[in-house]
Design a protein around this motif. Sequence first.
Motif, short mmCIF file in Angstrom:
data_model
loop_
_atom_site.label_atom_id
_atom_site.label_comp_id
_atom_site.label_asym_id
_atom_site.label_seq_id
_atom_site.Cartn_x
_atom_site.Cartn_y
_atom_site.Cartn_z
N ASP A 1 -54.38 -15.29 53.49
CA ASP A 1 -53.22 -14.64 54.12
C ASP A 1 -53.58 -13.35 54.85
N GLY A 2 -54.89 -13.00 54.85
CA GLY A 2 -55.33 -11.80 55.56
C GLY A 2 -55.46 -10.57 54.69
N SER A 3 -55.08 -10.67 53.43
CA SER A 3 -55.05 -9.50 52.54
C SER A 3 -56.37 -9.31 51.82
N PHE A 4 -56.47 -8.17 51.15
CA PHE A 4 -57.59 -7.83 50.28
C PHE A 4 -57.04 -7.26 48.99
N PRO A 5 -57.74 -7.44 47.86
CA PRO A 5 -57.30 -6.78 46.63
C PRO A 5 -57.48 -5.28 46.75
N ILE A 6 -56.67 -4.53 46.03
CA ILE A 6 -56.83 -3.08 46.07
C ILE A 6 -58.05 -2.63 45.27
N LYS A 7 -58.31 -3.29 44.14
CA LYS A 7 -59.40 -2.88 43.25
C LYS A 7 -60.07 -4.10 42.66
N MET A 8 -61.40 -4.01 42.48
CA MET A 8 -62.17 -5.14 41.98
C MET A 8 -63.19 -4.67 40.95
N ASP A 9 -63.67 -5.62 40.16
CA ASP A 9 -64.83 -5.38 39.32
C ASP A 9 -66.04 -5.23 40.24
N PHE A 10 -66.82 -4.16 40.02
CA PHE A 10 -67.89 -3.85 40.97
C PHE A 10 -69.03 -4.86 40.90
N VAL A 11 -69.17 -5.57 39.79
CA VAL A 11 -70.25 -6.55 39.65
C VAL A 11 -69.78 -7.95 40.05
N THR A 12 -68.64 -8.38 39.52
CA THR A 12 -68.19 -9.75 39.77
C THR A 12 -67.36 -9.90 41.03
N GLY A 13 -66.78 -8.79 41.50
CA GLY A 13 -65.91 -8.86 42.67
C GLY A 13 -64.53 -9.38 42.37
N GLU A 14 -64.23 -9.64 41.10
CA GLU A 14 -62.93 -10.17 40.73
C GLU A 14 -61.85 -9.08 40.81
N PRO A 15 -60.69 -9.37 41.38
CA PRO A 15 -59.59 -8.39 41.40
C PRO A 15 -59.19 -8.02 39.97
N VAL A 16 -58.85 -6.76 39.78
CA VAL A 16 -58.46 -6.31 38.43
C VAL A 16 -56.94 -6.28 38.26
#
Length: 529
Positions: free
Chosen positions: A299-314
């Motif tokens: 949809d063009g969006s990005f998560p605001i915050k992620m795990d720095f290692v896995t890249g998973e949104p928190v």
Amino acid sequence: MKKTLTTLAIIFLCISCNQEESKIEKLNKQAIAEYNIPIRPGYEGRNPYWNKFATKFMYAPAFDFKAVEGAATYKYTVKEKYKDNAQEWSFTTDAPNKSLAPIWQQITPGYVTLTVEALDKESNLICQAGERIFYRDLPFKGPYHEAVRDYKESALFALLHIHNMPAVQHWKNDTTPDMTYELNTYPCKIIGSTISAEVMLAKLCPELKEDALKIAENAAQFLINQSRPEGDPLAYFPPTYYGNYVTSGASRNKGKTMAMEALTAANAFLDLYDATGKQAYYDRAINITDTYARLQAPDGSFPIKMDFVTGEPVNNVRAMLHPILEHMQRLEQQYGITKYQEMHRKAQEWMKNGALKTFDLTGQFEDGTVLGLEPYENLTNCTAAPYATYLLGKEQCTDEELKDAIDLIRFSEDQFTYWEAPYYKKHGVQVNHTPCVVEQYKYQVPIDHSACNVANAFLSLYEKTGDELSFVKAKALIDNITIMQNINTGMIPTFWRSFLTGTDWINCTYLSIQTLLRMDKLMTDTQKD
């Protein structure tokens, strides 16, 4: 003869002053007229009512008061608060959620109480439909303080202040940060801005070029050393947080990263490439951008915050995208890079259909949290004004985008800009150094970075449309940077409030420097024309 010439000079000076006074008075009247136009009121249907948590207004507001069964009309009454013999103003209309435009220009600036009463066909009171207490803010009324030094001189003075900071000089012989400057705990934002500031100093002050670029390259090496490796979900991203200072050490931030923060580092690498011609810095910026392309949701969006290692949104919160829009605009306009056009298009659509459609221009700061917030609870100029500047910076800005940019700028002025210091009954002193701009609802403190956000948006509107009122508003904010600047050290304070001290944020100072230089160029180009 000499006396006659002196007399004529005085006469011509007086004529010139009167002409200038006439011009500023005309602009002040234009401002007053524009303040009568509400900002994207909910009754238009473009967006919900966005001002549930607003506490002050410069433009005539409208509130989401609901219709009352059996009501034929609604009486709006605004009354001064905290005053003996308080004045009041009123009008009657057919709905409870209209703007205060019919009486807005009459209302004395200060704290007021609005009540909206539902009346039957005989004008008898049925009930109260709504009530709000707010600050009716002082309008723009120039002229304000003139700059106390040349814009370019002020910018160079501030650059030298940054350069001479012990924590910045530390980079000459080290590739790790001096953590006595505690804000180095935010590597992308602070160390990235340090790199960009030193690159700018190298350009403006050739005698310091060697030292400045050495500092910049050592700081850049730290960001590179701390970045995620190739092949990782967040490949080439430097961290948002480093060390254990305050928010960096908070459990909610340990091992996490803010999605948009790596863009400050990417732009710093581009600045360093421009200064040195070293391909590695350009490649690093492109690699960071490639990671963004992989992270973008359909949809063009990005998560605001992620795990720095896995890249998973928190969490489920999505980021405001003006930083990546500005970055891709730079890549296209300065370097002719077109491979991110689809990412750019999708990000534009997400912001248009999300932030603009709802008008929920929320704050997203690395030292705060967005969790548990209601819609519109923490609006900020730091989203609205840069987004407006981005729209106005497009090579092909549509009429719709121009209108949206104007709304964003008016909102930033209405909610966050103070042309004159309000009177606070609580302690009876004027605490803000005005003209100024406060940062966000959750931190109503005037910040130089916020003043620059709004000033740059006004300048972009002036350059796009020729609107002189936008120019004088920008100039009033930028001139105050020179007044706030420490005359002995060149330091531009981050906080423009009396009795408030704190560590000065290099990223904020750097935006002040960029803004001063932009104003200098605009004035120089105007004089040439």
